[in-house]
Design an enzyme around this catalytic site. Structure first.
Site, PDB file in Angstrom:
ATOM      1  N   ASN A 297       0.757  -1.239   0.000  1.00  0.00           N
ATOM      2  CA  ASN A 297       0.000   0.000   0.000  1.00  0.00           C
ATOM      3  C   ASN A 297       0.793   1.297   0.000  1.00  0.00           C
ATOM      4  OD1 ASN A 297      -2.656  -1.326   0.290  1.00  0.00           O
ATOM      5  ND2 ASN A 297      -1.800  -1.966   2.249  1.00  0.00           N
ATOM      6  N   TYR A 298       2.054   1.240   0.378  1.00  0.00           N
ATOM      7  CA  TYR A 298       2.778   2.498   0.546  1.00  0.00           C
ATOM      8  C   TYR A 298       4.036   2.646  -0.300  1.00  0.00           C
ATOM      9  CZ  TYR A 298      -0.257   3.532   4.465  1.00  0.00           C
ATOM     10  OH  TYR A 298      -1.357   3.809   5.231  1.00  0.00           O
ATOM     11  N   LEU A 299       4.605   1.545  -0.742  1.00  0.00           N
ATOM     12  CA  LEU A 299       5.875   1.633  -1.447  1.00  0.00           C
ATOM     13  C   LEU A 299       5.665   1.660  -2.943  1.00  0.00           C
ATOM     14  CD1 LEU A 299       7.848  -0.896   0.755  1.00  0.00           C
ATOM     15  CD2 LEU A 299       7.730   1.589   0.954  1.00  0.00           C
TER      16      LEU A 299
END
Length: 780
Positions: free
Chosen positions: A737-739
DNA sequence: GGTTGCACTTAGCATTTGCGTA
DNA sequence: TACGCAAATGCTAAGTGCAACC
């Protein structure tokens, strides 16, 4: 002023709803002593609060709210200075904050808080121009040359071929060990083998072609233009959701007992009893809230006769039902291969029928085509609604979304849909209202789909735009720390926390959910201020439950002005008051959006996570490393992000055992190396004493053996380090979800690490766009 | 300017799968 | 081949944030 009052009123309402009795309990149901309650009950406690700070700017009491022995230290975290993850997650995540206050006191507190406000408006915000929007296309789009998905299907194939052997074959010993047979038998065997080989070849070929077809069919939506921001699709066709199977009543020999007497329940009542019985092993059923919610919802579904008879849960005996389900589960586990295969085939058939839709002419995978079955609601943390009955979803509850000219999904016989709509501005296929909170739930596409992928790509592009603006935003919030307006100061500090610590925004929550917070909803009791702590100055100690009731515990040195502001924000407040009482996520995000279009609190998490990954990868990777070492470096970089975002997991149940096994393996390998070294020494001596081709060959063989064993040892040791460091850290959440996946793909290409060593099949599907378009020069 | 509902993303735990090893 | 384990996948809870409405 009004805002603060409303915030206060809301909290007040919540407190009244949640009885103080429940709140003062530990997760195990035991009452815990609450010094904080005492403190806030006393009128003299009005300005003292759980947050301890110095009186004035002089020496400070260094108070730590929780037992320090409970807190595991985790140092070496670059971004936040000292982020600490508690190893004892289970214990600490369930830790409940004690809160109790009479409404009269709360009202007084509000008035006190009003005294602290400076309301002289200062125009400190500067609007800044937007930068480029939307998804940037990469300069270089390289076709993926590897076939990362090849490994798994080949293995499946092998197994399948093996499985397809006739029963006779299965019992035959293979290869060299075979007994000599008659020539006729040999001949028959030979022809059988040839037949099998050909069959095998045919199947392999078919599979290869299938795969090729799939590859060429794969929709490269990222090479096409986007429809528009509002229109999500032009055509959408699907089969509708798959309904949970009907309840199968218990056999007659399985009884529910009340007060020691067997009672035959009506099917509806029995079904709900079975939900509870299935959970008897779980800690949930020991909780009073769970029990009470379950019992009151269960009572509502009983027939009048049952309701009259069944008066207390403590007299209910679900043990036979529980035993029945345990046995059924065992039976499933012990099924033969063939029986399991039948189930598997049936599941594949369902997926094939319901698991895909046709979106703009392309076959796309659906994320969750099965409707949630009925059961008991399992909230996270101390959820006030845990144990409530999640009702069975009927077709009449379900709204369908598809294109007007498509084949409308058929509702189950004798039923009709709640409604059928044709709204192409939304991405969902079906929706219904869940009965616990009355919130909508959706059937949507799989992360590998165009709709999800496009949005994901856009998300990372917004985060990349923030990279360009972040310096001016940081300058601005620093200026805001000195604003004459309290609201602007609070906003400046909140954005600083969101940026520095990757905190979530912290929206206001409804009254009936677990008491968790984010940045804007932090309360005074969630921080402690230390003028000096562990050799550092101006330290803020955070301790609160965040999303999913995961504990956030961190001691962070902050800038002096932030520290001073925090002291100001907590002045004349009680522990349960809002730390940032002048702001909400709405106005915070509005300010952020004025600095950069599309900027919200959430973007900082993506930006900081991706930046951290890239920086850490640059720092931790060198060319002389083996692939295994590079993977360890990647995991370490990933771990730094997971720590920053506070992504925790409960330690695996088998962790200690598996570590022990691994250590034993390492020890064994070391012994093997010692042995091999001895043999090498002997071989060297033998070769020196009587050199010959044979002795030379032996020497080389022994050298290779030592080298091979040493490499194996190194691999095991890397595995040990990696596993230990991952004990309570969840890497998956940040990875998914973030990288920005392009950072990973570029790193893999630059350092010759096969992408499938970092991303599994699902992840490769989700990030297909990034894998296809990224070259090794990508910079976030 | 605040509230609410809706649509969507993010999250950890549970279950299933499949691989390595005895 | 059976078993035990880790990895992969599935499930659904719990967040965020936008837009319509008052």
């Amino acid at each position: 002023m009004k805002l603060e009052k409303e915030k206060h009123d809301k909290r007040e309402k919540k407190k009244i709803k949640l009885s103080s009795k429940d709140r003062e309990k530990e997760p195990n149901g035991k009452h815990k002593p609450s010094s904080k309650v005492k403190q806030s009950d006393s009128p003299s406690a009005v300005s003292s609060s759980a947050v301890k700070c110095e009186a004035g700017d002089g020496d400070m009491h260094e108070d730590v709210k929780a037992d320090p022995s409970e807190r595991a230290q985790h140092d070496g975290h670059e971004k936040s200075g000292s982020l600490e993850i508690n190893n004892n997650i289970e214990k600490n995540n369930n830790k409940q904050k004690t809160q109790s206050k009479s409404s009269k006191e709360r009202h007084n507190r509000k008035e006190k808080s009003e005294q602290t406000a400076d309301v002289k408006p200062v125009d400190g915000d500067s609007n800044q121009a937007d930068e480029g929007q939307g998804c940037e296309s990469e300069a270089t789009r390289k076709q993926e040359t590897d076939e990362p998905q090849a490994a798994a299907p080949v293995k499946i194939k092998k197994k399948k071929v093996k499985d397809e052997k006739s029963p006779d074959d299965k019992n035959q010993p293979s290869g060299k060990k075979r007994k000599k047979q008659s020539p006729e038998h040999d001949k028959a065997e030979k022809s059988k083998n040839i037949e099998r080989d050909e069959d095998d070849k045919k199947k392999k070929k078919a599979k290869k072609e299938d795969k090729k077809d799939q590859e060429s069919d794969k929709w490269k939506w990222w090479e096409e233009g986007k429809l528009s921001d509002t229109q999500k699709w032009s055509s959408l066709e699907h089969k509708g959701p798959y309904f949970a199977p009907e309840y199968e009543p218990l056999p007659d020999n399985v009884c529910f007992c009340y007060d020691g007497q067997p009672v035959k329940l009506s099917p509806a009542t029995e079904e709900i009893a079975s939900f509870y019985a299935k959970m008897l092993d779980h800690e949930y059923t020991t909780k009073e809230v769970f029990q009470n919610n379950f019992f009151s919802d269960w009572k509502e579904e009983m027939t009048p006769k049952e309701s009259e008879l069944i008066q207390t849960l403590s007299k209910c005996d679900f043990s036979q039902i529980h035993k029945y389900f345990v046995e059924k589960s065992e039976e499933r586990k012990n099924m033969t291969k063939e029986e399991k295969q039948v189930l598997k085939d049936e599941a594949s058939r369902l997926t094939e029928e319901y698991g895909y839709c046709l979106l703009d002419g392309h076959r796309e995978k659906i994320g969750n085509f099965k409707l949630e079955p009925p059961g008991l609601f399992r909230g996270r943390g101390e959820h006030p609604k845990m144990g409530k009955l999640k009702k069975r979803i009927q077709p009449e509850d379900v709204a369908i979304n598809c294109s007007e000219n498509s084949k409308i999904p058929e509702p189950p016989a004798g039923h009709r849909w709640k409604r059928v709509q044709h709204d192409n501005t939304v991405t969902w296929l079906a929706s219904w209202l869940e009965n616990i909170h009355g919130r909508p739930k959706y059937i949507m596409l799989n992360p590998s789909s165009k709709l999800k992928g496009e949005k994901d790509w856009q998300k990372y592009e917004t985060a990349r735009r923030l990279k360009m603006r972040v310096n001016s935003i940081r300058k601005q919030y620093r200026r805001d720390w000195k604003s004459r307006e309290m609201k602007i100061r609070q906003r400046g500090v909140a954005i600083y926390f969101i940026d520095k610590l990757a905190l979530r925004a912290g929206n206001e929550k409804d009254d009936e959910s677990a008491d968790t917070v984010g940045c804007c909803s932090l309360r005074v009791e969630h921080i402690s201020l230390h003028r000096r702590l562990d050799g550092q100055e101006y330290v803020v100690e955070f301790d609160f439950l965040g999303k999913d009731s995961i504990r956030y515990y961190n001691k962070v040195p902050v800038e002096k002005q932030v520290f001073k502001n925090l002291k100001l924000f907590i002045k004349y407040k009680d522990p349960e008051d809002d730390l940032f009482d002048r702001i909400t996520t709405i106005n915070l995000n509005k300010t952020l959006n004025e600095s950069m279009s599309g900027l919200t609190a959430k973007v900082f998490r993506t930006y900081n996570a991706s930046t951290t990954l890239q920086d850490q990868l640059n720092k931790l990777t060198t060319e002389d490393m083996t692939v295994e070492e590079k993977i360890l470096s990647y995991n370490r970089a990933n771990r730094a992000v997971a720590i920053l975002c506070n992504h925790q997991r409960a330690a695996p149940k088998t962790f200690e055992k598996s570590m022990q096994l691994l250590q034993e393996k390492i020890q064994k390998k070391k012994e093997q190396i010692e042995e091999a070294k001895k043999e090498l020494k002997e071989a060297k001596k033998a070769h020196k004493d009587a050199p010959s081709d044979k002795s030379k060959k032996l020497l080389e063989k022994k050298e290779k053996a030592v080298q091979r064993l040493s490499e194996q040892l190194k691999k095991l040791q890397l595995q040990e380090t990696d596993r230990e460091e991952n004990k309570v850290i969840a890497l998956g959440t940040s990875k998914l979800n973030y990288l920005d996946p392009r950072i990973t793909v570029a790193w893999c290409k630059k350092h010759q690490v096969p992408i499938e060593k970092i991303y599994n099949k699902t992840q490769r599907d989700k990030f297909a766009w990034a894998i296809d378009m990224t070259d090794e020069n990508f910079q976030f």
